[in-house]
Design a protein around this motif. Structure first.
Motif, PDB file in Angstrom:
ATOM      1  N   TRP A  73       1.907   1.798 -15.596  1.00 55.41           N
ATOM      2  CA  TRP A  73       0.908   1.842 -14.529  1.00 55.41           C
ATOM      3  C   TRP A  73       1.128   3.085 -13.693  1.00 55.41           C
ATOM      4  N   GLN A  74       0.054   3.826 -13.474  1.00 56.05           N
ATOM      5  CA  GLN A  74       0.070   4.941 -12.534  1.00 56.05           C
ATOM      6  C   GLN A  74      -0.791   4.525 -11.341  1.00 56.05           C
ATOM      7  N   PRO A  75      -0.178   3.927 -10.326  1.00 53.96           N
ATOM      8  CA  PRO A  75      -0.966   3.333  -9.235  1.00 53.96           C
ATOM      9  C   PRO A  75      -1.834   4.334  -8.483  1.00 53.96           C
ATOM     10  N   GLN A  76      -1.354   5.561  -8.335  1.00 60.22           N
ATOM     11  CA  GLN A  76      -2.140   6.537  -7.586  1.00 60.22           C
ATOM     12  C   GLN A  76      -3.404   6.949  -8.335  1.00 60.22           C
ATOM     13  N   LEU A  77      -3.374   6.793  -9.662  1.00 55.79           N
ATOM     14  CA  LEU A  77      -4.535   7.108 -10.488  1.00 55.79           C
ATOM     15  C   LEU A  77      -5.304   5.846 -10.868  1.00 55.79           C
ATOM     16  N   ASN A  78      -4.783   4.689 -10.451  1.00 55.28           N
ATOM     17  CA  ASN A  78      -5.367   3.401 -10.816  1.00 55.28           C
ATOM     18  C   ASN A  78      -5.523   3.290 -12.335  1.00 55.28           C
ATOM     19  N   LYS A  79      -4.460   3.684 -13.045  1.00 57.43           N
ATOM     20  CA  LYS A  79      -4.491   3.727 -14.507  1.00 57.43           C
ATOM     21  C   LYS A  79      -3.414   2.808 -15.063  1.00 57.43           C
ATOM     22  N   LEU A  80      -3.832   1.772 -15.787  1.00 58.30           N
ATOM     23  CA  LEU A  80      -2.917   0.814 -16.398  1.00 58.30           C
ATOM     24  C   LEU A  80      -3.091   0.851 -17.911  1.00 58.30           C
ATOM     25  N   GLN A  81      -1.994   1.084 -18.628  1.00 60.07           N
ATOM     26  CA  GLN A  81      -2.024   1.096 -20.089  1.00 60.07           C
ATOM     27  C   GLN A  81      -1.211  -0.081 -20.611  1.00 60.07           C
ATOM     28  N   THR A  82      -1.791  -0.857 -21.530  1.00 52.84           N
ATOM     29  CA  THR A  82      -1.093  -1.977 -22.148  1.00 52.84           C
ATOM     30  C   THR A  82      -0.682  -1.596 -23.556  1.00 52.84           C
ATOM     31  N   LEU A  83       0.620  -1.794 -23.867  1.00 61.81           N
ATOM     32  CA  LEU A  83       1.143  -1.379 -25.163  1.00 61.81           C
ATOM     33  C   LEU A  83       1.665  -2.546 -25.975  1.00 61.81           C
ATOM     34  N   THR A 104       0.833  -1.206   0.000  1.00 64.41           N
ATOM     35  CA  THR A 104       0.000   0.000   0.000  1.00 64.41           C
ATOM     36  C   THR A 104       0.863   1.248   0.000  1.00 64.41           C
ATOM     37  N   TYR A 105       1.930   1.223   0.795  1.00 64.06           N
ATOM     38  CA  TYR A 105       2.874   2.341   0.856  1.00 64.06           C
ATOM     39  C   TYR A 105       3.465   2.636  -0.520  1.00 64.06           C
ATOM     40  N   LEU A 106       3.868   1.590  -1.220  1.00 67.34           N
ATOM     41  CA  LEU A 106       4.469   1.770  -2.541  1.00 67.34           C
ATOM     42  C   LEU A 106       3.462   2.350  -3.527  1.00 67.34           C
ATOM     43  N   GLN A 107       2.227   1.869  -3.473  1.00 71.38           N
ATOM     44  CA  GLN A 107       1.228   2.347  -4.419  1.00 71.38           C
ATOM     45  C   GLN A 107       0.815   3.787  -4.139  1.00 71.38           C
ATOM     46  N   LYS A 108       1.073   4.265  -2.932  1.00 66.08           N
ATOM     47  CA  LYS A 108       0.767   5.650  -2.592  1.00 66.08           C
ATOM     48  C   LYS A 108       1.931   6.592  -2.887  1.00 66.08           C
ATOM     49  N   THR A 109       3.133   6.045  -3.054  1.00 65.03           N
ATOM     50  CA  THR A 109       4.313   6.913  -3.200  1.00 65.03           C
ATOM     51  C   THR A 109       4.982   6.828  -4.569  1.00 65.03           C
ATOM     52  N   VAL A 110       4.721   5.770  -5.336  1.00 66.92           N
ATOM     53  CA  VAL A 110       5.289   5.639  -6.678  1.00 66.92           C
ATOM     54  C   VAL A 110       4.295   6.203  -7.687  1.00 66.92           C
ATOM     55  N   ASP A 111       4.756   7.099  -8.555  1.00 68.15           N
ATOM     56  CA  ASP A 111       3.879   7.722  -9.542  1.00 68.15           C
ATOM     57  C   ASP A 111       3.713   6.869 -10.806  1.00 68.15           C
ATOM     58  N   TRP A 112       4.827   6.241 -11.237  1.00 69.49           N
ATOM     59  CA  TRP A 112       4.805   5.461 -12.470  1.00 69.49           C
ATOM     60  C   TRP A 112       5.571   4.153 -12.288  1.00 69.49           C
ATOM     61  N   VAL A 113       5.035   3.077 -12.877  1.00 61.38           N
ATOM     62  CA  VAL A 113       5.797   1.847 -13.054  1.00 61.38           C
ATOM     63  C   VAL A 113       5.771   1.548 -14.548  1.00 61.38           C
ATOM     64  N   ILE A 114       6.947   1.306 -15.120  1.00 65.53           N
ATOM     65  CA  ILE A 114       7.081   1.080 -16.560  1.00 65.53           C
ATOM     66  C   ILE A 114       7.635  -0.315 -16.772  1.00 65.53           C
ATOM     67  N   GLN A 115       6.900  -1.148 -17.497  1.00 67.21           N
ATOM     68  CA  GLN A 115       7.309  -2.532 -17.733  1.00 67.21           C
ATOM     69  C   GLN A 115       7.957  -2.663 -19.109  1.00 67.21           C
ATOM     70  N   ILE A 116       9.171  -3.222 -19.139  1.00 62.58           N
ATOM     71  CA  ILE A 116       9.902  -3.415 -20.382  1.00 62.58           C
ATOM     72  C   ILE A 116      10.192  -4.897 -20.571  1.00 62.58           C
ATOM     73  N   GLN A 117      10.025  -5.366 -21.801  1.00 69.71           N
ATOM     74  CA  GLN A 117      10.322  -6.768 -22.086  1.00 69.71           C
ATOM     75  C   GLN A 117      10.939  -6.911 -23.465  1.00 69.71           C
ATOM     76  N   LYS A 118      11.614  -8.039 -23.641  1.00 69.42           N
ATOM     77  CA  LYS A 118      12.141  -8.393 -24.959  1.00 69.42           C
ATOM     78  C   LYS A 118      11.011  -9.010 -25.767  1.00 69.42           C
ATOM     79  N   ILE A 119      10.853  -8.514 -26.967  1.00 67.41           N
ATOM     80  CA  ILE A 119       9.761  -8.960 -27.829  1.00 67.41           C
ATOM     81  C   ILE A 119      10.341  -9.584 -29.093  1.00 67.41           C
ATOM     82  N   GLN A 120       9.756 -10.678 -29.515  1.00 71.47           N
ATOM     83  CA  GLN A 120      10.177 -11.301 -30.761  1.00 71.47           C
ATOM     84  C   GLN A 120       8.976 -11.487 -31.672  1.00 71.47           C
ATOM     85  N   ASP A 121       9.242 -11.663 -32.958  1.00 68.44           N
ATOM     86  CA  ASP A 121       8.153 -11.888 -33.900  1.00 68.44           C
ATOM     87  C   ASP A 121       7.360 -13.125 -33.504  1.00 68.44           C
ATOM     88  N   GLN A 122       6.074 -13.124 -33.826  1.00 67.21           N
ATOM     89  CA  GLN A 122       5.220 -14.248 -33.454  1.00 67.21           C
ATOM     90  C   GLN A 122       5.714 -15.544 -34.097  1.00 67.21           C
TER      91      GLN A 122
END
Length: 322
Positions: free
Chosen positions: A302-312, A268-286
């Motif tokens: 993810w912006q936890p304080q705004l409860n906003k998750l974007q999938t790219l 809970t502490y982390l979700q109240k104090t971190v503004d952004w979490v950015i997930q990076i992965q290695k991607i390969q062709d299907q």
């Protein structure tokens, strides 16, 4: 890093591979062989000069240069950098079934931008604004996913008027600011004279505008996340995790627990104090086949304080957890 003729000479058996422009990482999992990670995958080559004795002596030489202890019995691990900024990680001795585990992550210093990670348009502008405003950012991803590279992209957008302090256990963070101090806490010493708590305490008394930390580990997580609730803005770091949400709800809390500390409500502490979490992965062709290339991409934010998750994650690509 200054040129050391002793290290230069010791690295000669590796130069034929370190000079390869498409090499991502060189690994040694047993004597007399190297694994070469390239954009299309792995190649294995014979290396008759790379004996266990060679790797052991190289670790001794690097330890002597850094002023840290390396010993296959009492201190079998060393983390440092080679000339050229290549990251060197090794463990030699009974802790490894083959007695040898070495990874050299290549640093090519190639120009990299947001677009190389698939970040464009509104998201790019939002992240730039977040950095300029000193928001707290955690970059999550797997090994060799490009976390530190993306962190270095973000750092370029910190206003040059800011005082930036960095702390890490192996130098990988690039800061162009004149008002910048870099701290290193040795990963090679069991009980360093200046450990993470001491360095963090010093950081807070050094009037930072922005604090950038290297990768979160069991040893440093508890000390570093305390920076999120000190009144200072602009904390950025990286962590190994499989998703944005897991980074805050499971990965970081687990690292704190493994360090021997019980902190109720840490997620809970982390979700109240971190503004952004950015997930990076290695991607390969299907269509996974020999010769296919891997790319590093931001797959969700993810912006936890705004409860906003974007999938790219692109619909025509697949995750590559390697």
């Amino acid at each position: 890093m200054k040129t050391d003729p002793v290290i230069t000479a010791k690295l000669e058996p590796l130069e034929q591979w370190l000079a390869l422009q498409d090499l991502v990482e060189l690994s040694a999992m047993r004597p007399f062989e190297v694994a070469l990670e390239k954009p299309h995958g792995y190649e294995f080559e014979a290396a008759p000069l790379l004996t266990l004795d060679y790797w052991t002596k190289l670790c001794y030489v690097l330890g002597n240069r850094d002023g840290v202890v390396f010993d296959p019995i009492t201190q079998p691990r060393i983390s440092t950098r080679l000339p050229g900024g290549h990251r060197f990680e090794a463990m030699i001795g009974k802790s490894v079934d083959s007695a040898l585990s070495v990874s050299i992550r290549l640093n090519r210093k190639l120009p990299v931008a947001f677009e190389d990670f698939g970040v464009v348009g509104d998201l790019k502008q939002e992240l730039i604004k977040a950095v300029e405003e000193g928001q707290s950012i955690v970059i999550s991803g797997g090994t060799s996913s490009g976390k530190t590279t993306f962190l270095n992209i973000l750092i370029q957008h910190i206003p040059l008027s800011k005082r930036v302090l960095t702390v890490e256990d192996t130098r990988e963070i690039n800061v162009p600011h004149h008002n910048h101090v870099s701290y290193v806490v040795s990963r090679n010493e069991k009980n360093p004279i200046t450990g993470w708590p001491q360095v963090i305490d010093h950081l807070m008394r050094s009037r930072p505008d922005i604090i950038v930390a290297g990768e979160l580990s069991i040893a440093n997580t508890f000390a570093l996340i305390s920076l999120l609730d000190t009144g200072h803005r602009g904390f950025m770091t990286t962590v190994h995790s499989n998703s944005c949400q897991l980074a805050l709800t499971e990965t970081i809390p687990t690292k704190v627990q493994l360090s021997g500390r019980n902190v109720p409500g840490i997620s809970t502490y982390l979700q109240k104090t971190v503004d952004w979490v950015i997930q990076i992965q290695k991607i390969q062709d299907q269509k996974v086949q020999e010769g296919s290339t891997f790319k590093r991409r931001v797959v969700e934010v993810w912006q936890p304080q705004l409860n906003k998750l974007q999938t790219l994650l692109p619909s025509n690509a697949s995750k590559a957890f390697i």
